[in-house]
Structure formats: C-alpha cells, structure tokens
Design a protein around this motif. Sequence first.
Motif, mmCIF file in Angstrom:
data_model
loop_
_atom_site.group_PDB
_atom_site.id
_atom_site.type_symbol
_atom_site.label_atom_id
_atom_site.label_comp_id
_atom_site.label_asym_id
_atom_site.label_seq_id
_atom_site.Cartn_x
_atom_site.Cartn_y
_atom_site.Cartn_z
ATOM 1 N N UNK A 76 0.820 -1.214 0.000
ATOM 2 C CA UNK A 76 0.000 0.000 0.000
ATOM 3 C C UNK A 76 0.856 1.267 0.000
ATOM 4 N N UNK A 77 0.520 2.179 -0.891
ATOM 5 C CA UNK A 77 1.243 3.444 -1.023
ATOM 6 C C UNK A 77 0.257 4.605 -0.899
ATOM 7 N N UNK A 78 0.678 5.719 -0.275
ATOM 8 C CA UNK A 78 -0.211 6.886 -0.188
ATOM 9 C C UNK A 78 -0.618 7.350 -1.575
ATOM 10 N N UNK A 79 -1.859 7.754 -1.688
ATOM 11 C CA UNK A 79 -2.393 8.267 -2.939
ATOM 12 C C UNK A 79 -2.751 9.727 -2.699
ATOM 13 N N UNK A 80 -1.983 10.619 -3.295
ATOM 14 C CA UNK A 80 -2.193 12.045 -3.087
ATOM 15 C C UNK A 80 -3.231 12.568 -4.063
ATOM 16 N N UNK A 81 -4.146 13.364 -3.521
ATOM 17 C CA UNK A 81 -5.210 13.950 -4.337
ATOM 18 C C UNK A 81 -5.238 15.449 -4.093
ATOM 19 N N UNK A 82 -5.775 16.209 -5.023
ATOM 20 C CA UNK A 82 -5.901 17.656 -4.807
ATOM 21 C C UNK A 82 -6.743 17.930 -3.555
ATOM 22 N N UNK A 83 -6.426 19.016 -2.854
ATOM 23 C CA UNK A 83 -7.093 19.335 -1.589
ATOM 24 C C UNK A 83 -8.613 19.428 -1.721
ATOM 25 N N UNK A 84 -9.109 19.900 -2.849
ATOM 26 C CA UNK A 84 -10.554 20.034 -3.008
ATOM 27 C C UNK A 84 -11.259 18.675 -3.105
ATOM 28 N N UNK A 85 -10.507 17.612 -3.392
ATOM 29 C CA UNK A 85 -11.080 16.265 -3.466
ATOM 30 C C UNK A 85 -10.787 15.427 -2.224
ATOM 31 N N UNK A 86 -9.928 15.924 -1.334
ATOM 32 C CA UNK A 86 -9.467 15.141 -0.197
ATOM 33 C C UNK A 86 -10.610 14.555 0.629
ATOM 34 N N UNK A 87 -11.544 15.386 1.093
ATOM 35 C CA UNK A 87 -12.648 14.889 1.908
ATOM 36 C C UNK A 87 -13.519 13.906 1.144
ATOM 37 N N UNK A 88 -13.700 14.156 -0.128
ATOM 38 C CA UNK A 88 -14.546 13.271 -0.939
ATOM 39 C C UNK A 88 -13.980 11.852 -1.016
ATOM 40 N N UNK A 89 -12.690 11.720 -1.082
ATOM 41 C CA UNK A 89 -12.096 10.384 -1.252
ATOM 42 C C UNK A 89 -11.586 9.766 0.044
ATOM 43 N N UNK A 90 -11.515 10.525 1.131
ATOM 44 C CA UNK A 90 -11.023 9.953 2.393
ATOM 45 C C UNK A 90 -12.112 9.854 3.453
ATOM 46 N N UNK A 91 -13.324 10.251 3.128
ATOM 47 C CA UNK A 91 -14.436 10.181 4.062
ATOM 48 C C UNK A 91 -15.509 9.284 3.459
ATOM 49 N N UNK A 92 -15.872 8.228 4.187
ATOM 50 C CA UNK A 92 -16.914 7.335 3.702
ATOM 51 C C UNK A 92 -17.921 7.058 4.805
ATOM 52 N N UNK A 93 -19.099 6.686 4.388
ATOM 53 C CA UNK A 93 -20.156 6.290 5.320
ATOM 54 C C UNK A 93 -20.149 4.770 5.386
ATOM 55 N N UNK A 94 -19.896 4.238 6.555
ATOM 56 C CA UNK A 94 -19.829 2.788 6.741
ATOM 57 C C UNK A 94 -21.245 2.282 7.004
#
Length: 130
Positions: A76-94
């Motif tokens: 596993x390697x960190x996947x960097x995303x633009x700041x405006x997408x950060x919450x969208x791709x690192x926050x999920x509803x379980x």
Amino acid sequence: MAQPIVIQLQELASDSSHDINDLLRKGLMVATKLDLKEFREWIIAELNGYAGGGEPVPDYRVVHGDLRVENPFHGPQPFLVPSELHDHVTKIKVSESVASIQQLIEGSKKGHLVYYFPPGDRKDAHVDAG
C-alpha cells in the motif's frame, strides 16, 4: 428465577466481554416489548446495516482515513489527491452491519482498520484508518 430482560440488557452493556450482536438483539427485544419505535429502528439498522434502507447513516459511522493504492511491488502506497477532493475520497459512510464491522476489526492489523470501498464507488481503493 430468570432476571428481567432489562436487567440482562444492563449486564450485557456493562461488560465488554459480551458480543455486541447479543447486546443489540436483546435490545431489540426490549425495544419491541416496550414499543420504542425509534430505538427499534436504530437497532435493526445496526444489525442489518444501513445500505438500501430508509435510515440515513449516523455521523458516528462516517470514517476518515488515508487513501492508499496497492503497489504490487511495494504494498500500500499513499495516494495524493488535490485538496478540493481530499474529503470526498477519504471520508466514507460505513453502512455495513455491526457483525461485518466486527469481522473487519478482528481481521485487521493491530492499530489499523482497512476498509475497502464498495465496488463502483472507489474501485480497488481502501481507507487505512489507523
């Protein structure tokens, strides 16, 4: 003589060695018997999961983590995303059931919980919430 069900429920809730599913099922019995509709609906959603149901996912089931991609040579390697997408791709509803979440925890490395996104949402990605 058997203890009243509410006393049994209190004992289950106060002892962490008991299974959370047993506690929820006993709570469901109490909620049904006492006609506590909202409590009953919440317990059913926790037992069965929130996916596809009418219940919205509660705030305590929103997980923030690190987005990682699987590198076949380095893991596993960190996947960097633009700041405006950060919450969208690192926050999920379980939305999974409590039993499914418990299996994820039991099968995880100590201190880390790996949650794979459902197919179609964020394919081949997972959140490392450790």
